[in-house]
Design a protein around this motif. Structure first.
Motif, PDB file in Angstrom:
ATOM      1  N   ASP A  38      24.594   2.011  -3.994  1.00  0.00           N
ATOM      2  CA  ASP A  38      25.956   1.711  -3.545  1.00  0.00           C
ATOM      3  C   ASP A  38      25.955   0.275  -3.024  1.00  0.00           C
ATOM      4  OD1 ASP A  38      28.617   2.014  -2.980  1.00  0.00           O
ATOM      5  OD2 ASP A  38      28.354   3.995  -2.060  1.00  0.00           O
ATOM      6  N   PHE A  39      27.135  -0.215  -2.637  1.00  0.00           N
ATOM      7  CA  PHE A  39      27.235  -1.614  -2.220  1.00  0.00           C
ATOM      8  C   PHE A  39      26.365  -1.945  -1.009  1.00  0.00           C
ATOM      9  CE2 PHE A  39      31.097  -1.157  -4.792  1.00  0.00           C
ATOM     10  CZ  PHE A  39      30.976  -2.271  -5.607  1.00  0.00           C
ATOM     11  N   PRO A  40      26.242  -1.066  -0.005  1.00  0.00           N
ATOM     12  CA  PRO A  40      25.298  -1.368   1.083  1.00  0.00           C
ATOM     13  C   PRO A  40      23.859  -1.518   0.588  1.00  0.00           C
ATOM     14  CG  PRO A  40      26.824   0.343   1.768  1.00  0.00           C
ATOM     15  CD  PRO A  40      27.051   0.142   0.297  1.00  0.00           C
ATOM     16  N   ASP A  41      23.496  -0.736  -0.448  1.00  0.00           N
ATOM     17  CA  ASP A  41      22.148  -0.863  -1.014  1.00  0.00           C
ATOM     18  C   ASP A  41      21.965  -2.223  -1.673  1.00  0.00           C
ATOM     19  OD1 ASP A  41      21.517   1.853  -0.335  1.00  0.00           O
ATOM     20  OD2 ASP A  41      22.712   2.488  -2.053  1.00  0.00           O
ATOM     21  N   LEU A  42      23.015  -2.712  -2.352  1.00  0.00           N
ATOM     22  CA  LEU A  42      22.929  -4.025  -2.992  1.00  0.00           C
ATOM     23  C   LEU A  42      22.742  -5.125  -1.949  1.00  0.00           C
ATOM     24  CD1 LEU A  42      25.698  -3.788  -5.758  1.00  0.00           C
ATOM     25  CD2 LEU A  42      23.254  -3.270  -5.946  1.00  0.00           C
ATOM     26  N   LYS A  43      23.409  -4.987  -0.818  1.00  0.00           N
ATOM     27  CA  LYS A  43      23.233  -5.975   0.254  1.00  0.00           C
ATOM     28  C   LYS A  43      21.801  -5.964   0.777  1.00  0.00           C
ATOM     29  CE  LYS A  43      27.971  -6.280   2.004  1.00  0.00           C
ATOM     30  NZ  LYS A  43      28.862  -6.126   3.181  1.00  0.00           N
ATOM     31  N   LYS A  44      21.217  -4.769   0.905  1.00  0.00           N
ATOM     32  CA  LYS A  44      19.836  -4.669   1.363  1.00  0.00           C
ATOM     33  C   LYS A  44      18.873  -5.307   0.369  1.00  0.00           C
ATOM     34  CE  LYS A  44      20.533  -0.439   4.051  1.00  0.00           C
ATOM     35  NZ  LYS A  44      20.229   1.015   4.142  1.00  0.00           N
ATOM     36  N   LEU A  45      19.243  -5.288  -0.928  1.00  0.00           N
ATOM     37  CA  LEU A  45      18.409  -5.926  -1.952  1.00  0.00           C
ATOM     38  C   LEU A  45      18.537  -7.444  -1.928  1.00  0.00           C
ATOM     39  CD1 LEU A  45      19.028  -3.546  -5.009  1.00  0.00           C
ATOM     40  CD2 LEU A  45      16.939  -3.731  -3.641  1.00  0.00           C
ATOM     41  N   GLY A  46      19.457  -7.954  -1.111  1.00  0.00           N
ATOM     42  CA  GLY A  46      19.631  -9.397  -1.007  1.00  0.00           C
ATOM     43  C   GLY A  46      20.706  -9.950  -1.917  1.00  0.00           C
ATOM     44  N   ASP A  47      21.505  -9.086  -2.552  1.00  0.00           N
ATOM     45  CA  ASP A  47      22.559  -9.560  -3.444  1.00  0.00           C
ATOM     46  C   ASP A  47      23.730 -10.108  -2.632  1.00  0.00           C
ATOM     47  OD1 ASP A  47      21.021  -8.634  -5.525  1.00  0.00           O
ATOM     48  OD2 ASP A  47      21.977  -6.672  -5.552  1.00  0.00           O
ATOM     49  N   VAL A  48      24.307 -11.208  -3.115  1.00  0.00           N
ATOM     50  CA  VAL A  48      25.477 -11.811  -2.477  1.00  0.00           C
ATOM     51  C   VAL A  48      26.714 -11.253  -3.164  1.00  0.00           C
ATOM     52  CG1 VAL A  48      26.669 -13.953  -1.941  1.00  0.00           C
ATOM     53  CG2 VAL A  48      24.168 -13.894  -1.942  1.00  0.00           C
ATOM     54  N   LEU A  49      27.520 -10.504  -2.409  1.00  0.00           N
ATOM     55  CA  LEU A  49      28.632  -9.768  -3.006  1.00  0.00           C
ATOM     56  C   LEU A  49      29.971 -10.483  -2.883  1.00  0.00           C
ATOM     57  CD1 LEU A  49      27.705  -6.158  -1.856  1.00  0.00           C
ATOM     58  CD2 LEU A  49      27.175  -7.272  -4.024  1.00  0.00           C
ATOM     59  N   LYS A  50      30.005 -11.678  -2.303  1.00  0.00           N
ATOM     60  CA  LYS A  50      31.279 -12.382  -2.151  1.00  0.00           C
ATOM     61  C   LYS A  50      31.958 -12.589  -3.496  1.00  0.00           C
ATOM     62  CE  LYS A  50      30.386 -14.912   2.140  1.00  0.00           C
ATOM     63  NZ  LYS A  50      30.253 -16.260   2.746  1.00  0.00           N
ATOM     64  N   ARG A  51      31.171 -12.876  -4.532  1.00  0.00           N
ATOM     65  CA  ARG A  51      31.728 -13.022  -5.872  1.00  0.00           C
ATOM     66  C   ARG A  51      31.510 -11.782  -6.718  1.00  0.00           C
ATOM     67  NH1 ARG A  51      28.952 -18.633  -7.317  1.00  0.00           N
ATOM     68  NH2 ARG A  51      27.583 -17.920  -5.655  1.00  0.00           N
ATOM     69  N   ALA A  52      30.361 -11.151  -6.577  1.00  0.00           N
ATOM     70  CA  ALA A  52      30.032 -10.014  -7.435  1.00  0.00           C
ATOM     71  C   ALA A  52      30.967  -8.830  -7.223  1.00  0.00           C
ATOM     72  CB  ALA A  52      28.586  -9.586  -7.188  1.00  0.00           C
ATOM     73  N   MET A  53      31.558  -8.685  -6.032  1.00  0.00           N
ATOM     74  CA  MET A  53      32.372  -7.506  -5.731  1.00  0.00           C
ATOM     75  C   MET A  53      33.588  -7.383  -6.640  1.00  0.00           C
ATOM     76  SD  MET A  53      33.999  -8.836  -2.151  1.00  0.00           S
ATOM     77  CE  MET A  53      35.741  -8.487  -2.163  1.00  0.00           C
ATOM     78  N   TYR A  54      34.038  -8.493  -7.242  1.00  0.00           N
ATOM     79  CA  TYR A  54      35.193  -8.437  -8.135  1.00  0.00           C
ATOM     80  C   TYR A  54      34.821  -7.975  -9.545  1.00  0.00           C
ATOM     81  CZ  TYR A  54      37.189 -11.310  -4.441  1.00  0.00           C
ATOM     82  OH  TYR A  54      37.619 -11.790  -3.222  1.00  0.00           O
ATOM     83  N   PHE A  55      33.534  -7.873  -9.816  1.00  0.00           N
ATOM     84  CA  PHE A  55      33.100  -7.613 -11.186  1.00  0.00           C
ATOM     85  C   PHE A  55      32.161  -6.412 -11.303  1.00  0.00           C
ATOM     86  CE2 PHE A  55      33.848 -12.140 -10.472  1.00  0.00           C
ATOM     87  CZ  PHE A  55      34.805 -12.398 -11.446  1.00  0.00           C
ATOM     88  N   LEU A  56      31.943  -5.692 -10.193  1.00  0.00           N
ATOM     89  CA  LEU A  56      30.986  -4.584 -10.185  1.00  0.00           C
ATOM     90  C   LEU A  56      31.644  -3.289  -9.706  1.00  0.00           C
ATOM     91  CD1 LEU A  56      27.718  -6.029  -8.567  1.00  0.00           C
ATOM     92  CD2 LEU A  56      28.032  -5.361 -10.952  1.00  0.00           C
ATOM     93  N   THR A  57      31.123  -2.178 -10.217  1.00  0.00           N
ATOM     94  CA  THR A  57      31.413  -0.866  -9.630  1.00  0.00           C
ATOM     95  C   THR A  57      30.096  -0.175  -9.326  1.00  0.00           C
ATOM     96  OG1 THR A  57      31.499   0.226 -11.794  1.00  0.00           O
ATOM     97  CG2 THR A  57      33.585  -0.592 -10.897  1.00  0.00           C
ATOM     98  N   CYS A  58      30.096   0.615  -8.264  1.00  0.00           N
ATOM     99  CA  CYS A  58      28.954   1.462  -7.924  1.00  0.00           C
ATOM    100  C   CYS A  58      29.423   2.913  -7.999  1.00  0.00           C
ATOM    101  CB  CYS A  58      28.423   1.146  -6.524  1.00  0.00           C
ATOM    102  SG  CYS A  58      27.579  -0.433  -6.391  1.00  0.00           S
ATOM    103  N   ARG A  59      28.828   3.647  -8.914  1.00  0.00           N
ATOM    104  CA  ARG A  59      29.220   5.046  -9.154  1.00  0.00           C
ATOM    105  C   ARG A  59      30.724   5.164  -9.417  1.00  0.00           C
ATOM    106  NH1 ARG A  59      26.368   8.361  -4.377  1.00  0.00           N
ATOM    107  NH2 ARG A  59      26.995   6.547  -3.167  1.00  0.00           N
ATOM    108  N   GLY A  60      31.228   4.202 -10.180  1.00  0.00           N
ATOM    109  CA  GLY A  60      32.614   4.254 -10.629  1.00  0.00           C
ATOM    110  C   GLY A  60      33.624   3.685  -9.666  1.00  0.00           C
TER     111      GLY A  60
END
Length: 448
Positions: free
Chosen positions: A364-386
């Motif tokens: 899920d998105f909290p997991d992506l943050k823990k992996l070090g991913d920067v979601l400021k831009r990615a959040m507009y182009f990703l889904t987690c479990r739909g």
């Protein structure tokens, strides 16, 4: 033109290090050589300055010209033969002395040696070869060495130098033959590409020999690179990235560097950019170049003849994504590695971490943050479990308006740099603060 050889070494260094500052093609990635007993230097440990080792650490290179004398009259070059500047040249022994003395003081980890053309290409290349040969064989220097090959020099000299240098480069200078004819009389595309092809062939043949005979000496082990000037001629970004793509594919280059045109002198054939060097344009080209080399993009995907230049307000990856919203959003749990690479905000490491982590369970998105991913831009182009991170309208104008704030700040910083210069060996870039009045008084009375 008189070449002043009798001046002291420090004065020569001031002139010939300053003359080298416009050449940007000097990173040092791609070679790993440890120190040996009885030798000096290595390419494994980083120092203090302005280049990068194979593992990404910042290291220092002594960046100099062998001579600033030149037989060519390239209109954009401060060292062109028609320019009235003080001319001098090092001797091979002086290059060795500077390199070894700076290395022993831990100022540098290697050498970047370029040159104008003194008398002719072969003479200049012979002098440079003698300097590098003495460094390697007499001074037993194992540090990193990058040498600019001289277009027009004999293939034998190019080959001999290739067995001593870690990286070699030949500057393409301008992206089109027409640009060379207009601004570089005496230089031709063929004269530049011929040694480039020779180095490519030599690297490939040497790689095959090393697979059979491990003690075969390495030929240009860090590969070759080139440089193109941005903004001196009217070519579009599309032409520049198309040429870069062709160089990577046809000549196996390690890097193509882009150098924003600096109006160092007046000439009616040169542009006079009101806002100074086109640093933002150079920045966009480097971003696009990264996409070509590591993200699987092609030049024709990023730009076209109908859309020939990059968006000033968005980086090339974001600009491509908002123009191809039919491909998004992508599902974190099912998208393949190549698809994840095309998501703005996700880099090579991020995509690899996601592919590895999702094998262990749902993300899920909290997991992506823990992996070090920067979601400021990615959040507009990703889904987690739909599901998306927050409700988003998949419309180009809406997403562009959300992304553009951060890019505006970066663009402003690039276009409003205080100066355009490399760090000098002879000053502190005015980093020291002015003394206070109390300090001045104490100094006057000997209290400090």
């Amino acid at each position: 033109m008189v070449i002043q050889m009798e001046m002291d070494l420090k004065r020569k260094l001031e002139i010939l290090s300053d003359g080298a500052k416009y050449d940007v093609a000097c990173t040092s990635s791609g070679v790993e050589r440890r120190g040996k007993k009885g030798f000096v230097g290595n390419t494994s440990f980083g120092g203090i300055c302005h280049s990068f080792s194979a593992d990404g650490r910042c290291i220092s290179l002594l960046k100099i010209l062998f001579t600033n004398q030149c037989i060519y009259d390239c209109k954009y070059c401060v060292n062109r033969c028609s320019n009235d500047v003080v001319r001098t040249a090092f001797t091979p022994d002086e290059v060795c002395t500077l390199t070894m003395e700076f290395y022993k003081r831990n100022y540098i980890e290697g050498l970047f040696l370029s040159s104008g053309i003194l008398y002719n290409a072969d003479y200049t290349m012979e002098q440079m070869y003698e300097a590098i040969w003495k460094l390697r064989r007499v001074h037993r220097f194992l540090g990193y060495i990058h040498v600019k090959a001289i277009p027009g020099a004999s293939p034998e000299l190019i080959e001999r130098m290739g067995y001593l240098a870690d990286r070699m480069s030949i500057n393409l200078e301008l992206p089109t033959a027409e640009g060379l004819r207009r601004l570089c009389p005496g230089k031709t595309r063929e004269k530049i590409l011929l040694p480039m092809r020779q180095i490519q062939t030599g690297i490939a043949e040497n790689r095959n020999e090393l697979m059979v005979y491990r003690k075969t000496p390495s030929f240009v082990p860090a590969g070759q690179s080139t440089q193109m000037i941005v903004g001196a001629t009217p070519e579009s970004d599309f032409q520049l990235v198309t040429v870069a793509e062709a160089l990577y594919q046809r000549y196996g280059l390690k890097r193509v560097f882009y150098s924003a045109f600096v109006a160092a002198m007046a000439d009616r054939r040169l542009p006079a950019p009101a806002g100074g060097p086109p640093l933002l344009r150079e920045h966009r080209l480097y971003q696009a170049d990264w996409l070509l080399r590591f993200y699987g993009f092609q030049a024709g995907e990023l730009l076209s003849e109908e859309r020939p230049n990059f968006n000033i307000l968005l980086d090339p990856k974001c600009d491509w994504a908002v123009r191809h919203l039919e491909r998004f959003p992508v599902e974190v749990m099912t998208a393949d590695y190549e698809t994840l690479l095309r998501v703005p905000g996700l880099g090579v490491r991020s995509a690899k971490r996601i592919v590895a982590a999702r094998r262990m369970g749902q993300l899920d998105f909290p997991d992506l943050k823990k992996l070090g991913d920067v979601l400021k831009r990615a959040m507009y182009f990703l889904t987690c479990r739909g599901r998306m991170m927050m409700p988003v309208r998949m419309e180009e104008n809406f997403i562009t308006s959300q992304l553009i704030g951060e890019e505006k700040r970066r663009s402003w910083e690039l276009e409003h740099q205080a100066s355009f210069r490399q760090l000098s060996l002879f000053d502190d870039m005015k980093l020291s603060a002015e003394p206070s009045r109390d300090d001045v008084k104490k100094a006057a009375f000997g209290e400090i």
